[in-house]
Design an enzyme around this catalytic site. Sequence first.
Site, mmCIF file in Angstrom:
data_model
loop_
_atom_site.group_PDB
_atom_site.id
_atom_site.type_symbol
_atom_site.label_atom_id
_atom_site.label_comp_id
_atom_site.label_asym_id
_atom_site.label_seq_id
_atom_site.Cartn_x
_atom_site.Cartn_y
_atom_site.Cartn_z
ATOM 1 N N ARG A 79 4.621 -12.702 10.518
ATOM 2 C CA ARG A 79 5.331 -11.688 10.145
ATOM 3 C C ARG A 79 7.085 -11.346 10.312
ATOM 4 O O ARG A 79 6.943 -12.205 11.236
ATOM 5 C CB ARG A 79 4.492 -10.541 10.422
ATOM 6 N N LYS A 95 3.431 0.935 10.108
ATOM 7 C CA LYS A 95 3.661 2.219 9.584
ATOM 8 C C LYS A 95 3.312 4.168 9.625
ATOM 9 O O LYS A 95 3.903 4.965 9.857
ATOM 10 C CB LYS A 95 3.308 2.375 7.610
ATOM 11 N N GLU A 135 0.585 -1.332 0.087
ATOM 12 C CA GLU A 135 -0.039 0.042 0.289
ATOM 13 C C GLU A 135 1.270 0.508 0.018
ATOM 14 O O GLU A 135 1.572 1.365 0.672
ATOM 15 C CB GLU A 135 -1.030 0.059 1.274
#
Length: 556
Positions: free
Chosen positions: A266, A276, A37
């Site tokens: 992850r 983020k 993204e």
Amino acid sequence: MSHVDTEVRPSNFIRNIIDEDLESGKHTRVHTRFPPEPNGYLHIGHAKSICLNFGLAQDYKGLCNLRFDDTNPEKEDIDYVNSIQADVHWLGFQWDGEIRYSSNYFDQLHQYAVELINKGLAYVCFLNGEQTREYRGTLKEPGKNSPYRDTFVEENLELFEKMRKGEFKEGECALRAKIDMASPFMCMRDPVIYRIRFAHHHQTGDKWCIYPMYDFTHCISDALEDITHSLCTLEFQDNRRLYDWVLDNLDDFQAPNRTRQYEFSRLNLEYTLMSKRKLNDLVVRGLVSGWDDPRMPTIAGLRRRGYTPAAIREFCRRIGVTKQENMVEVSMLDACIREELNEHAPRAMAVINPVKVIIENYPEGQVEKLSAPAHPTIESMGERELVFGRELYIDADDFREEANKKYKRLIQGKEVRLRNAYVIKAERCDKDEAGNVTTIYCTYDDQTLGKNPADGRKVKGVIHWVEATSAVPAEFRLYDRLFNQPNPAAAETVDEVLNPKSLVVKHGLVEPGLVNAEAEKAYQFEREGYFCADSKDSSPEHLVFNLTVALRDSSN
């Protein structure tokens, strides 16, 4: 015959799935994608996904797409799009064909939403955000149906068209999938698949005021691109049910070998934030100098600090791919860059805390040129030229008037070898009013140049130095962990775990050959650590060197 390259690589459950799919004939090729993204810079966690997706495509001689998940224009920026492309290239990978964007498929996504409405599987809901949450229920209690759930198909089509034309306000209504409000999986309780946003989009401009949600967009984009293995992190494990539901209910995606989603753990790295949103907060509040601040875990920050693509790829290889969540020690990342730079970084000398040395028996006004290897074991790197003279600088920590036997550096009345030069003996020193040594007076033995001095003398200590008249002033930025807690994400606020000593600035000197040091190329400053010239602030007129990593793990 194996479908993968013959190079030995660690196996994992995803490779096992791919091998089974190829052997069974379910797939005849491997096609992956990396779908970031564009709402921030990529970090070390994304590097794991990049290495996995692009690496699998390389190993199986397949393809990997770079596709931007650009369905949230309010938080996206073309700068992020450009930085992500640069990061993927820098890590050593190339995507297949043109860059893809989810926005490329907005027309098709709209038509698929209409298809679901026509099938009675989507409806326009006018519950506000608070009401929607209330109706959704909890993990222990089922949700309840929206009062708009049974609106007729024709009316839903009209309402959705009004949404598309901008006839409703933001938040006034949304298009929801009609699945199961009693599902034990929250993501299946009639999730929103389209919402209204009057926002300019960096790719489509002002064409749209309705934007599809990630869970609706992602699976369709994968299917349209013929992705064979859609790899996501574990937080999307429950969402796989929605991924499959959407494709199961669209006529175009009924092939038995269509794309499937697989989840892996992850990357969780000690002393590091992987959000983020939280990293952006550090940037916005000026707690770091930007997304590429060398203390940030972003790929841009690591690059500016002197990390290499090979070291990051090796780190991602070592941590492996599993379904088990764990916290990786930051020392593992440090070890990868340390091993890489020890093998490939040229050597140089820098004095970070300088104190003057005067060699009283060396001729005044005389300087001589000495030769030193650029690397101790790689002869192809060649030699570098050093300047030696009567006045030098050494590190203040390398001198003591008195010391015990463990101290192997310069002691008053004792000898030490200058790296790649002569043996000197400290005779006396000057101090300032505070008691700090300002000048050390020494003598040298002119028969001790080189590794095999003529007199066979063995001196235990070796220290680094620079010649006073030729040395170049430099700023040294000594970076440490940005946070002082192993798991900063667990803190109530980021501020309480910020390390106040994450950046210490020193001013010293480097050997003259570094005046044109290439930005981001790491050097081993002998006995100090690995450093690189800063890509933004360093110039021949004002040298700035960033500490990449210490010579050894300081935690041991």
